[in-house]
Design a protein around this motif. Structure first.
Motif, PDB file in Angstrom:
ATOM      1  N   LEU A   4       0.842  -1.191   0.000  1.00 38.89           N
ATOM      2  CA  LEU A   4       0.000   0.000   0.000  1.00 38.89           C
ATOM      3  C   LEU A   4       0.878   1.243   0.000  1.00 38.89           C
ATOM      4  O   LEU A   4       2.042   1.196   0.406  1.00 38.89           O
ATOM      5  N   THR A   5       0.332   2.355  -0.461  1.00 35.61           N
ATOM      6  CA  THR A   5       1.098   3.597  -0.423  1.00 35.61           C
ATOM      7  C   THR A   5       1.305   4.046   1.023  1.00 35.61           C
ATOM      8  O   THR A   5       0.549   3.659   1.923  1.00 35.61           O
ATOM      9  N   ASP A   6       2.330   4.845   1.239  1.00 34.54           N
ATOM     10  CA  ASP A   6       2.599   5.349   2.590  1.00 34.54           C
ATOM     11  C   ASP A   6       1.411   6.157   3.111  1.00 34.54           C
ATOM     12  O   ASP A   6       1.060   6.074   4.292  1.00 34.54           O
ATOM     13  N   GLU A  17      -0.736   5.204   6.414  1.00 33.68           N
ATOM     14  CA  GLU A  17      -0.854   6.168   7.511  1.00 33.68           C
ATOM     15  C   GLU A  17      -2.320   6.451   7.821  1.00 33.68           C
ATOM     16  O   GLU A  17      -2.708   6.596   8.989  1.00 33.68           O
ATOM     17  N   PHE A  18      -3.132   6.487   6.763  1.00 35.41           N
ATOM     18  CA  PHE A  18      -4.556   6.744   6.943  1.00 35.41           C
ATOM     19  C   PHE A  18      -5.237   5.629   7.746  1.00 35.41           C
ATOM     20  O   PHE A  18      -6.182   5.876   8.504  1.00 35.41           O
ATOM     21  N   GLN A  21     -12.564   6.192   7.961  1.00 34.75           N
ATOM     22  CA  GLN A  21     -11.675   5.096   7.580  1.00 34.75           C
ATOM     23  C   GLN A  21     -12.466   3.938   6.980  1.00 34.75           C
ATOM     24  O   GLN A  21     -12.074   3.359   5.959  1.00 34.75           O
ATOM     25  N   LEU A  22     -13.577   3.580   7.627  1.00 34.48           N
ATOM     26  CA  LEU A  22     -14.396   2.481   7.126  1.00 34.48           C
ATOM     27  C   LEU A  22     -14.937   2.776   5.727  1.00 34.48           C
ATOM     28  O   LEU A  22     -14.907   1.907   4.842  1.00 34.48           O
ATOM     29  N   ASP A  23     -15.432   3.982   5.534  1.00 32.48           N
ATOM     30  CA  ASP A  23     -16.010   4.345   4.237  1.00 32.48           C
ATOM     31  C   ASP A  23     -14.975   4.247   3.124  1.00 32.48           C
ATOM     32  O   ASP A  23     -15.271   3.787   2.013  1.00 32.48           O
ATOM     33  N   ARG A  24     -13.757   4.681   3.428  1.00 29.53           N
ATOM     34  CA  ARG A  24     -12.730   4.663   2.390  1.00 29.53           C
ATOM     35  C   ARG A  24     -12.230   3.249   2.102  1.00 29.53           C
ATOM     36  O   ARG A  24     -12.106   2.845   0.939  1.00 29.53           O
ATOM     37  N   ARG A  77      -8.450   1.003  -2.493  1.00 31.04           N
ATOM     38  CA  ARG A  77      -7.124   0.701  -1.975  1.00 31.04           C
ATOM     39  C   ARG A  77      -6.113   1.455  -2.843  1.00 31.04           C
ATOM     40  O   ARG A  77      -6.296   1.542  -4.058  1.00 31.04           O
ATOM     41  N   ASP A  78      -5.063   1.949  -2.226  1.00 25.53           N
ATOM     42  CA  ASP A  78      -4.003   2.643  -2.960  1.00 25.53           C
ATOM     43  C   ASP A  78      -2.706   1.849  -2.848  1.00 25.53           C
ATOM     44  O   ASP A  78      -2.262   1.529  -1.735  1.00 25.53           O
ATOM     45  N   TYR A  79      -2.087   1.567  -4.002  1.00 23.17           N
ATOM     46  CA  TYR A  79      -0.855   0.777  -4.034  1.00 23.17           C
ATOM     47  C   TYR A  79       0.247   1.538  -4.767  1.00 23.17           C
ATOM     48  O   TYR A  79      -0.036   2.420  -5.588  1.00 23.17           O
TER      49      TYR A  79
END
Length: 264
Positions: free
Chosen positions: A118-120, A124-125, A138-141, A146-148
């Motif tokens: 995952l991205t930094d 962190e998020f 956080q749950l909604d996102r 996902r960010d990679y």
């Protein structure tokens, strides 16, 4: 002068000039094409299970952990570096619509032992401060994206994202796709997954077909200008027609090898 004129009028001269012009145009096309690197991707969906209530056969419940869900789907996205350049630090966002919930995503570099991190920023998020619980933001996102980040994506290398998800409002196939924010990189979905996933000699049919058409031009010229016997010409053209895709696949492999050698 007569010797020079004879060389100019010779059919082979026309073929050589045509080949040189074609090579120059191909070079210009590749230079223009490589300004934007194209990453092709395919998407596929497999229905894993669907909850149902039936008076005759009874009920079917799909459980995810201790939670009952309406359905489960396995969505697979494969990304291939179709350009002639290696890419570095490429970011990808795997995301869905509001009617689809992502549960688990596996991201790997195909034919290697490496997972895609995952991205930094996304890592962190996801951090939960000590003494607190997961926030609704956080749950909604995390339920929808996902960010990679891939450190290196070499030429012809493939990535695979496998997503376990649920369609919330109905049992139709969910929509899961991918994008990238990187400058100079464009993601292009392959519209013919059957042809992409069933290659000839390891080459997708769509690419082999293009090379086969290009190779047909010199074959026609050779048959028309150098072979006087019409039956032999027809036989050669017929044989090429039967082997066109195989010839296109071999030509594509040679082309990629030359491009890789030139590009280093």
């Amino acid at each position: 002068m007569q010797g020079v004129q004879a060389i100019i009028d010779h059919p082979i001269t026309l073929l050589v000039i045509g080949a040189l012009v074609g090579a120059f145009l191909n070079y210009v096309f590749l230079k223009f094409q490589n300004k934007t690197s194209v990453l092709g991707f395919t998407r596929s969906v497999v229905r894993v299970a669907v909850s149902a209530e039936d008076a005759l056969f009874g009920s079917i419940r799909v459980m995810l952990g201790e939670q009952q869900v309406r359905n489960l789907f396995l969505c697979t996205i494969e990304v291939e570096n179709m350009s002639s350049t290696d890419q570095e630090n490429v970011k990808f966002k795997v995301y869905t619509g509001n009617d689809t919930c992502l549960y688990n995503v596996s991201a790997v570099v195909m034919d290697t032992p490496y997972a895609i991190p995952l991205t930094d920023e996304f890592t962190e998020f996801l951090k939960i401060p000590e003494g607190q619980q997961v926030s609704q933001v956080q749950l909604d996102r995390v339920r929808h994206e996902r960010d990679y980040q891939v450190v290196a994506l070499n030429r012809d290398q493939k990535l695979k994202f496998t997503c376990l998800c649920q369609k919330l409002n109905d049992d139709n196939d969910p929509y899961v796709t991918i994008s990238t924010p990187n400058k100079g990189i464009r993601l292009k979905e392959q519209k013919q997954p059957f042809e992409v996933l069933n290659p000839i000699f390891g080459v997708p049919v769509a690419r082999a077909r293009v090379r086969a058409v290009l190779l047909a031009v010199p074959v026609i010229f050779i048959c028309g200008l150098l072979i006087d016997n019409i039956w032999i010409s027809l036989s050669v053209v017929l044989l090429y027609g039967l082997l066109a895709l195989a010839c296109g696949s071999i030509f594509y492999k040679i082309e990629r090898a030359i491009r890789s050698f030139v590009a280093g």
